[in-house]
Design a protein around this motif. Sequence first.
Motif, mmCIF file in Angstrom:
data_model
loop_
_atom_site.group_PDB
_atom_site.id
_atom_site.type_symbol
_atom_site.label_atom_id
_atom_site.label_comp_id
_atom_site.label_asym_id
_atom_site.label_seq_id
_atom_site.Cartn_x
_atom_site.Cartn_y
_atom_site.Cartn_z
ATOM 1 N N MET A 1 -15.759 -5.662 11.636
ATOM 2 C CA MET A 1 -15.131 -5.626 10.314
ATOM 3 C C MET A 1 -13.737 -6.249 10.368
ATOM 4 O O MET A 1 -12.880 -5.961 9.570
ATOM 5 N N ASN A 2 -13.612 -7.107 11.378
ATOM 6 C CA ASN A 2 -12.328 -7.763 11.584
ATOM 7 C C ASN A 2 -12.264 -9.037 10.739
ATOM 8 O O ASN A 2 -12.509 -10.121 11.214
ATOM 9 N N THR A 3 -11.939 -8.888 9.470
ATOM 10 C CA THR A 3 -11.941 -10.021 8.537
ATOM 11 C C THR A 3 -10.526 -10.582 8.403
ATOM 12 O O THR A 3 -9.604 -10.126 9.075
ATOM 13 N N ARG A 4 -10.367 -11.541 7.491
ATOM 14 C CA ARG A 4 -9.041 -12.142 7.296
ATOM 15 C C ARG A 4 -8.041 -11.185 6.630
ATOM 16 O O ARG A 4 -6.837 -11.377 6.730
ATOM 17 N N ILE A 5 -8.543 -10.166 5.933
ATOM 18 C CA ILE A 5 -7.645 -9.335 5.110
ATOM 19 C C ILE A 5 -6.663 -8.465 5.917
ATOM 20 O O ILE A 5 -5.461 -8.480 5.623
ATOM 21 N N PRO A 6 -7.116 -7.710 6.914
ATOM 22 C CA PRO A 6 -6.139 -6.890 7.635
ATOM 23 C C PRO A 6 -4.993 -7.714 8.207
ATOM 24 O O PRO A 6 -3.817 -7.313 8.115
ATOM 25 N N GLN A 7 -5.309 -8.868 8.746
ATOM 26 C CA GLN A 7 -4.259 -9.734 9.296
ATOM 27 C C GLN A 7 -3.327 -10.262 8.199
ATOM 28 O O GLN A 7 -2.107 -10.246 8.341
ATOM 29 N N LEU A 8 -3.916 -10.686 7.093
ATOM 30 C CA LEU A 8 -3.127 -11.219 5.969
ATOM 31 C C LEU A 8 -2.120 -10.190 5.454
ATOM 32 O O LEU A 8 -0.983 -10.514 5.126
ATOM 33 N N LEU A 9 -2.558 -8.918 5.410
ATOM 34 C CA LEU A 9 -1.726 -7.884 4.794
ATOM 35 C C LEU A 9 -0.987 -7.013 5.805
ATOM 36 O O LEU A 9 -0.191 -6.158 5.415
ATOM 37 N N GLY A 10 -1.265 -7.209 7.086
ATOM 38 C CA GLY A 10 -0.599 -6.409 8.117
ATOM 39 C C GLY A 10 -1.052 -4.961 8.109
ATOM 40 O O GLY A 10 -0.243 -4.042 8.308
ATOM 41 N N ILE A 11 -2.346 -4.736 7.870
ATOM 42 C CA ILE A 11 -2.888 -3.369 7.832
ATOM 43 C C ILE A 11 -4.012 -3.227 8.867
ATOM 44 O O ILE A 11 -4.472 -4.219 9.433
ATOM 45 N N GLU A 12 -4.441 -1.964 9.062
ATOM 46 C CA GLU A 12 -5.437 -1.705 10.106
ATOM 47 C C GLU A 12 -6.872 -1.859 9.597
ATOM 48 O O GLU A 12 -7.724 -2.439 10.253
ATOM 49 N N TYR A 13 -7.147 -1.290 8.415
ATOM 50 C CA TYR A 13 -8.506 -1.275 7.866
ATOM 51 C C TYR A 13 -8.607 -2.132 6.601
ATOM 52 O O TYR A 13 -7.642 -2.214 5.846
ATOM 53 N N PRO A 14 -9.793 -2.690 6.326
ATOM 54 C CA PRO A 14 -9.944 -3.563 5.143
ATOM 55 C C PRO A 14 -10.138 -2.767 3.851
ATOM 56 O O PRO A 14 -11.116 -2.945 3.128
ATOM 57 N N ILE A 15 -9.190 -1.866 3.599
ATOM 58 C CA ILE A 15 -9.279 -1.010 2.402
ATOM 59 C C ILE A 15 -7.949 -1.069 1.660
ATOM 60 O O ILE A 15 -6.900 -0.797 2.252
ATOM 61 N N ILE A 16 -8.000 -1.432 0.382
ATOM 62 C CA ILE A 16 -6.784 -1.346 -0.429
ATOM 63 C C ILE A 16 -7.019 -0.338 -1.558
ATOM 64 O O ILE A 16 -8.153 -0.116 -1.976
ATOM 65 N N GLN A 17 -5.949 0.250 -2.003
ATOM 66 C CA GLN A 17 -6.037 1.287 -3.035
ATOM 67 C C GLN A 17 -5.869 0.639 -4.407
ATOM 68 O O GLN A 17 -5.104 -0.313 -4.553
ATOM 69 N N GLY A 18 -6.599 1.123 -5.391
ATOM 70 C CA GLY A 18 -6.451 0.602 -6.751
ATOM 71 C C GLY A 18 -5.064 0.910 -7.307
ATOM 72 O O GLY A 18 -4.453 1.908 -6.941
ATOM 73 N N GLY A 19 -4.587 0.056 -8.203
ATOM 74 C CA GLY A 19 -3.237 0.219 -8.757
ATOM 75 C C GLY A 19 -3.223 1.078 -10.007
ATOM 76 O O GLY A 19 -2.631 0.727 -11.015
ATOM 77 N N MET A 20 -3.834 2.231 -9.930
ATOM 78 C CA MET A 20 -4.130 3.066 -11.093
ATOM 79 C C MET A 20 -2.894 3.591 -11.835
ATOM 80 O O MET A 20 -2.022 4.231 -11.245
ATOM 81 N N ALA A 21 -2.894 3.352 -13.159
ATOM 82 C CA ALA A 21 -1.783 3.791 -14.006
ATOM 83 C C ALA A 21 -1.571 5.296 -13.892
ATOM 84 O O ALA A 21 -2.530 6.072 -13.937
ATOM 85 N N TRP A 22 -0.341 5.727 -13.727
ATOM 86 C CA TRP A 22 0.106 7.123 -13.586
ATOM 87 C C TRP A 22 -0.331 7.758 -12.258
ATOM 88 O O TRP A 22 0.315 8.670 -11.756
ATOM 89 N N VAL A 23 -1.431 7.303 -11.681
ATOM 90 C CA VAL A 23 -1.996 7.935 -10.482
ATOM 91 C C VAL A 23 -1.400 7.322 -9.222
ATOM 92 O O VAL A 23 -1.088 8.027 -8.254
ATOM 93 N N ALA A 24 -1.248 5.986 -9.262
ATOM 94 C CA ALA A 24 -0.817 5.265 -8.056
ATOM 95 C C ALA A 24 0.710 5.308 -7.950
ATOM 96 O O ALA A 24 1.395 4.308 -8.156
ATOM 97 N N GLU A 25 1.237 6.507 -7.650
ATOM 98 C CA GLU A 25 2.691 6.649 -7.467
ATOM 99 C C GLU A 25 3.001 6.740 -5.973
ATOM 100 O O GLU A 25 2.118 6.557 -5.143
ATOM 101 N N HIS A 26 4.268 7.055 -5.628
ATOM 102 C CA HIS A 26 4.674 6.849 -4.236
ATOM 103 C C HIS A 26 3.963 7.732 -3.225
ATOM 104 O O HIS A 26 3.701 7.285 -2.112
ATOM 105 N N HIS A 27 3.594 8.987 -3.587
ATOM 106 C CA HIS A 27 2.927 9.850 -2.596
ATOM 107 C C HIS A 27 1.578 9.261 -2.187
ATOM 108 O O HIS A 27 1.240 9.203 -1.006
#
Length: 307
Positions: free
Chosen positions: A1-27
């Motif tokens: 599962m070593n795709t281009r995305i983890p390297q591009l974004l500097g993260i470990e797993y190929p999972i990003i969180q949705g930018g959900m209104a009111w929900v996607a806050e700092h915690h």
Amino acid sequence: MNTRIPQLLGIEYPIIQGGMAWVAEHHLAAAVSEAGGLGLIGGANAPGEVVREEIRKAKKLTNKPIGVNVMLLSPHADDVAKVIVEEGIKVVTTGAGNPEKYMEMWKAAGIKVIPVVASVALAKRMERYGADAVVAEGCESGGHIGEQTTMTLVPQVADAVSIPVIAAGGIGDGRGIAAAFMLGAEAVQIGTRFVVSKESIVHDNYKQRIIKAKDIDSAVTGRSHGHPVRSLRNQMTREYTKLEEEGKSFEELEYLTLGTLRNAVLEGDVINGTVMAGQIAGMISKEQTCKEMIEEMMEQAGKLLGR
Ligand code: TUI
């Protein structure tokens, strides 16, 4: 599962969180990033200065990369776009529109730009404008949606562009991640499952509605005025649908929904509030930490993909 995305974004797993209104806050953003995914602050309709504060608070909780989602229908989108540059954010996703007018500024600041698209046409256009990846979001998602399903959209976008494709809409476990990879995606965006995470500040009534939801419990309102939104069925969606059928104007309907997402998320009004959630809510059955969710999903996906 070593795709281009983890390297591009500097993260470990190929999972990003949705930018959900009111929900996607700092915690939530910090918890997803700490767990090895990419957490995002959702700009939604917030003024630039509110987003700036959220970014600063998230950075106090994690040294790992975090991103910001710019909701392009927001009256504050121009300000948020600038705040992102000023705060040194390195990854931006955009939703509900075409982010062309910000691309030059973001690219010049070395920001990775990942527009959320709901069509092949917009994906190709975004690649031409210098996007680093696209999120192909199917209409199984919660919130503002397009017309194509994830199953049909992801492979068509993957065929049409050379940049990496991140699949979204209807993904909530390792099976969904493995399926997305089979369709040509190199990462996934997950929203609804993270809403019920322990770190999510969403009111318990909202979390319980997702946990108890059945497969058929979401509805789409707003198709009549071109802004379809998926949320869990309640008094609010029934009233909205009735007024839509009566031919009420966009302005009258917007008045009805004004503040109702906030009321559901913060006050727990799941009767007259807007409980945005994707169709996968029916499969989501428990509250866990973001780390538990990500590790469980990655292990399951890894086994299925034989990696
Ligand atoms: O943006 C989202 N999901 C959202 S935004 C949001 S806040 C809101 N609330 C009520 C009404 C409107 C917004 C809640 N959920 N997802 C990303 C997404 N973008 N889904 C679909 C699209 C999209 C649709 C059409 C992107 C571009 C587009 O066309 C743009 C163009 O100019 O071609």
